[in-house]
Design a protein around this motif. Structure first.
Motif, PDB file in Angstrom:
ATOM      1  N   ALA A  66       0.828  -1.205   0.000  1.00 43.00           N
ATOM      2  CA  ALA A  66       0.000   0.000   0.000  1.00 43.00           C
ATOM      3  C   ALA A  66       0.861   1.253   0.000  1.00 43.00           C
ATOM      4  O   ALA A  66       0.454   2.287  -0.526  1.00 43.00           O
ATOM      5  CB  ALA A  66      -0.941   0.000   1.201  1.00 43.00           C
ATOM      6  N   GLY A  67       2.064   1.161   0.579  1.00 40.68           N
ATOM      7  CA  GLY A  67       2.990   2.296   0.548  1.00 40.68           C
ATOM      8  C   GLY A  67       3.502   2.591  -0.848  1.00 40.68           C
ATOM      9  O   GLY A  67       3.843   3.724  -1.175  1.00 40.68           O
ATOM     10  N   VAL A  68       3.550   1.567  -1.687  1.00 39.74           N
ATOM     11  CA  VAL A  68       3.945   1.758  -3.088  1.00 39.74           C
ATOM     12  C   VAL A  68       2.787   2.386  -3.847  1.00 39.74           C
ATOM     13  O   VAL A  68       2.951   3.342  -4.586  1.00 39.74           O
ATOM     14  CB  VAL A  68       4.366   0.420  -3.738  1.00 39.74           C
ATOM     15  N   SER A  69       1.600   1.824  -3.673  1.00 42.40           N
ATOM     16  CA  SER A  69       0.391   2.363  -4.292  1.00 42.40           C
ATOM     17  C   SER A  69      -0.821   1.783  -3.584  1.00 42.40           C
ATOM     18  O   SER A  69      -0.861   0.588  -3.289  1.00 42.40           O
ATOM     19  CB  SER A  69       0.327   2.009  -5.779  1.00 42.40           C
ATOM     20  N   GLU A  70      -1.809   2.633  -3.360  1.00 46.51           N
ATOM     21  CA  GLU A  70      -3.037   2.172  -2.720  1.00 46.51           C
ATOM     22  C   GLU A  70      -4.053   1.677  -3.732  1.00 46.51           C
ATOM     23  O   GLU A  70      -5.157   1.293  -3.370  1.00 46.51           O
ATOM     24  CB  GLU A  70      -3.626   3.273  -1.847  1.00 46.51           C
ATOM     25  N   SER A  71      -3.690   1.674  -5.014  1.00 50.49           N
ATOM     26  CA  SER A  71      -4.568   1.103  -6.040  1.00 50.49           C
ATOM     27  C   SER A  71      -4.567  -0.405  -5.923  1.00 50.49           C
ATOM     28  O   SER A  71      -3.882  -0.977  -5.081  1.00 50.49           O
ATOM     29  CB  SER A  71      -4.084   1.519  -7.433  1.00 50.49           C
ATOM     30  N   GLU A  72      -5.267  -1.053  -6.817  1.00 45.12           N
ATOM     31  CA  GLU A  72      -5.377  -2.512  -6.789  1.00 45.12           C
ATOM     32  C   GLU A  72      -4.035  -3.185  -7.057  1.00 45.12           C
ATOM     33  O   GLU A  72      -3.207  -2.675  -7.819  1.00 45.12           O
ATOM     34  CB  GLU A  72      -6.364  -2.985  -7.854  1.00 45.12           C
ATOM     35  N   TRP A  73      -3.879  -4.334  -6.440  1.00 42.60           N
ATOM     36  CA  TRP A  73      -2.723  -5.198  -6.658  1.00 42.60           C
ATOM     37  C   TRP A  73      -3.236  -6.549  -7.106  1.00 42.60           C
ATOM     38  O   TRP A  73      -4.281  -7.003  -6.641  1.00 42.60           O
ATOM     39  CB  TRP A  73      -1.914  -5.354  -5.366  1.00 42.60           C
ATOM     40  N   ILE A  74      -2.498  -7.199  -7.978  1.00 38.88           N
ATOM     41  CA  ILE A  74      -2.897  -8.507  -8.478  1.00 38.88           C
ATOM     42  C   ILE A  74      -1.850  -9.540  -8.073  1.00 38.88           C
ATOM     43  O   ILE A  74      -0.653  -9.333  -8.265  1.00 38.88           O
ATOM     44  CB  ILE A  74      -3.036  -8.496 -10.015  1.00 38.88           C
ATOM     45  N   ILE A  75      -2.332 -10.619  -7.499  1.00 38.06           N
ATOM     46  CA  ILE A  75      -1.494 -11.798  -7.256  1.00 38.06           C
ATOM     47  C   ILE A  75      -2.138 -12.888  -8.108  1.00 38.06           C
ATOM     48  O   ILE A  75      -3.112 -13.511  -7.703  1.00 38.06           O
ATOM     49  CB  ILE A  75      -1.427 -12.163  -5.760  1.00 38.06           C
ATOM     50  N   PRO A  76      -1.603 -13.085  -9.333  1.00 37.12           N
ATOM     51  CA  PRO A  76      -2.324 -13.860 -10.341  1.00 37.12           C
ATOM     52  C   PRO A  76      -2.526 -15.342 -10.065  1.00 37.12           C
ATOM     53  O   PRO A  76      -3.577 -15.874 -10.381  1.00 37.12           O
ATOM     54  CB  PRO A  76      -1.502 -13.659 -11.613  1.00 37.12           C
ATOM     55  N   THR A  77      -1.570 -16.023  -9.526  1.00 32.34           N
ATOM     56  CA  THR A  77      -1.683 -17.467  -9.374  1.00 32.34           C
ATOM     57  C   THR A  77      -1.302 -17.868  -7.967  1.00 32.34           C
ATOM     58  O   THR A  77      -0.142 -17.759  -7.583  1.00 32.34           O
ATOM     59  CB  THR A  77      -0.752 -18.197 -10.371  1.00 32.34           C
ATOM     60  N   VAL A  78      -2.293 -18.303  -7.184  1.00 33.30           N
ATOM     61  CA  VAL A  78      -2.044 -18.765  -5.821  1.00 33.30           C
ATOM     62  C   VAL A  78      -2.861 -20.019  -5.562  1.00 33.30           C
ATOM     63  O   VAL A  78      -3.832 -20.297  -6.259  1.00 33.30           O
ATOM     64  CB  VAL A  78      -2.401 -17.708  -4.750  1.00 33.30           C
ATOM     65  N   ASN A  79      -2.475 -20.744  -4.561  1.00 34.48           N
ATOM     66  CA  ASN A  79      -3.250 -21.885  -4.080  1.00 34.48           C
ATOM     67  C   ASN A  79      -4.353 -21.315  -3.194  1.00 34.48           C
ATOM     68  O   ASN A  79      -4.100 -20.949  -2.048  1.00 34.48           O
ATOM     69  CB  ASN A  79      -2.336 -22.837  -3.297  1.00 34.48           C
ATOM     70  N   THR A  80      -5.565 -21.230  -3.719  1.00 42.09           N
ATOM     71  CA  THR A  80      -6.655 -20.600  -2.970  1.00 42.09           C
ATOM     72  C   THR A  80      -7.043 -21.381  -1.723  1.00 42.09           C
ATOM     73  O   THR A  80      -7.678 -20.826  -0.833  1.00 42.09           O
ATOM     74  CB  THR A  80      -7.902 -20.406  -3.858  1.00 42.09           C
ATOM     75  N   GLU A  81      -6.656 -22.638  -1.646  1.00 40.95           N
ATOM     76  CA  GLU A  81      -6.918 -23.443  -0.457  1.00 40.95           C
ATOM     77  C   GLU A  81      -5.770 -23.340   0.550  1.00 40.95           C
ATOM     78  O   GLU A  81      -5.865 -23.866   1.652  1.00 40.95           O
ATOM     79  CB  GLU A  81      -7.116 -24.914  -0.845  1.00 40.95           C
ATOM     80  N   GLY A  82      -4.686 -22.680   0.164  1.00 41.71           N
ATOM     81  CA  GLY A  82      -3.506 -22.606   1.009  1.00 41.71           C
ATOM     82  C   GLY A  82      -3.633 -21.582   2.125  1.00 41.71           C
ATOM     83  O   GLY A  82      -4.435 -20.642   2.061  1.00 41.71           O
ATOM     84  N   GLU A  83      -2.815 -21.772   3.135  1.00 37.18           N
ATOM     85  CA  GLU A  83      -2.870 -20.900   4.311  1.00 37.18           C
ATOM     86  C   GLU A  83      -2.422 -19.475   3.998  1.00 37.18           C
ATOM     87  O   GLU A  83      -2.967 -18.517   4.541  1.00 37.18           O
ATOM     88  CB  GLU A  83      -1.993 -21.499   5.418  1.00 37.18           C
ATOM     89  N   ALA A  84      -1.456 -19.307   3.107  1.00 37.94           N
ATOM     90  CA  ALA A  84      -0.983 -17.959   2.756  1.00 37.94           C
ATOM     91  C   ALA A  84      -2.099 -17.152   2.102  1.00 37.94           C
ATOM     92  O   ALA A  84      -2.307 -15.983   2.437  1.00 37.94           O
ATOM     93  CB  ALA A  84       0.233 -18.031   1.838  1.00 37.94           C
ATOM     94  N   CYS A  85      -2.834 -17.762   1.196  1.00 34.01           N
ATOM     95  CA  CYS A  85      -3.944 -17.074   0.537  1.00 34.01           C
ATOM     96  C   CYS A  85      -5.049 -16.760   1.531  1.00 34.01           C
ATOM     97  O   CYS A  85      -5.563 -15.638   1.562  1.00 34.01           O
ATOM     98  CB  CYS A  85      -4.481 -17.920  -0.613  1.00 34.01           C
ATOM     99  N   ARG A  86      -5.415 -17.725   2.349  1.00 33.96           N
ATOM    100  CA  ARG A  86      -6.489 -17.502   3.332  1.00 33.96           C
ATOM    101  C   ARG A  86      -6.142 -16.369   4.292  1.00 33.96           C
ATOM    102  O   ARG A  86      -6.980 -15.518   4.596  1.00 33.96           O
ATOM    103  CB  ARG A  86      -6.794 -18.789   4.086  1.00 33.96           C
TER     104      ARG A  86
END
Length: 190
Positions: A159-179
């Motif tokens: 957010a310090g770089v930019s408060e606009s949207e950020w995209i994290i394109p490919t993640v394990n949606t069931e994984g703990e980091a994503c949750r």
């Protein structure tokens, strides 16, 4: 800034008070005492975040390798050996930077990212997790013992770089980091 609490519990007395009371009452009393200790402790460590360029990577390598071993989810594509091989060859022209978070002793979060040349809210994101044709997971590296604090601090760095949207394109949606990332983003209003 995200903070972590540490509690120091006094050694128990050799004589247990109320030995005749039920175990659930003793457990409840011990739990309440621990909660008071955690609330009263003043030993909080601040997490610091920063953005690093590719030039700073040689000094980051040992801490980065250590974080890979402690990460809540493995991401071989963001390991130093794999990422540097790409950055020093087919991705050499990409302007990849690194959002990192440290506590006073170690690295606790890392996310390589690229910025959009022109961010337009609603139309074009400010930045995105680094992804190449040879990178199939963009899951950030988060210390498994401090994942909540680490992701909170990492989101603040981004957010310090930019408060606009950020995209994290490919993640394990069931994984703990994503949750954890989604949970913290929602609760913080990102």
């Amino acid at each position: 800034m995200a903070k972590r609490q540490t509690a120091f519990i006094e050694q128990p007395n050799p004589v247990l008070p109320d030995e005749d009371s039920p175990p659930t009452e003793r457990y409840g009393a011990a739990l309440q005492k621990l909660q008071r200790i955690l609330q009263d402790t003043g030993d909080e460590r601040d997490l610091t975040g920063e953005i690093l360029t590719r030039d700073a990577l040689p000094t980051l390598l040992p801490a980065w390798e250590d974080l890979c071993g402690r990460s809540v989810e493995d991401n071989v594509y963001y390991s130093p050996r794999y990422a540097l091989a790409l950055l020093n060859s087919i991705e050499a022209r990409q302007n990849v930077r690194f959002a990192v978070v440290r506590d006073d002793t170690k690295l606790v979060a890392l996310l390589p990212f690229t910025n959009a040349t022109l961010a337009v809210p609603g139309l074009r994101a400010a930045g995105r997790a680094w992804q190449s044709k040879h990178t199939f997971s963009c899951t950030p590296l988060l210390d498994k013992t401090m994942k909540t604090e680490a992701v909170d601090a990492l989101l603040n760095v981004l957010a310090g770089v930019s408060e606009s949207e950020w995209i994290i394109p490919t993640v394990n949606t069931e994984g703990e980091a994503c949750r954890k990332s989604v949970m913290i983003a929602r609760s913080s209003g990102f």
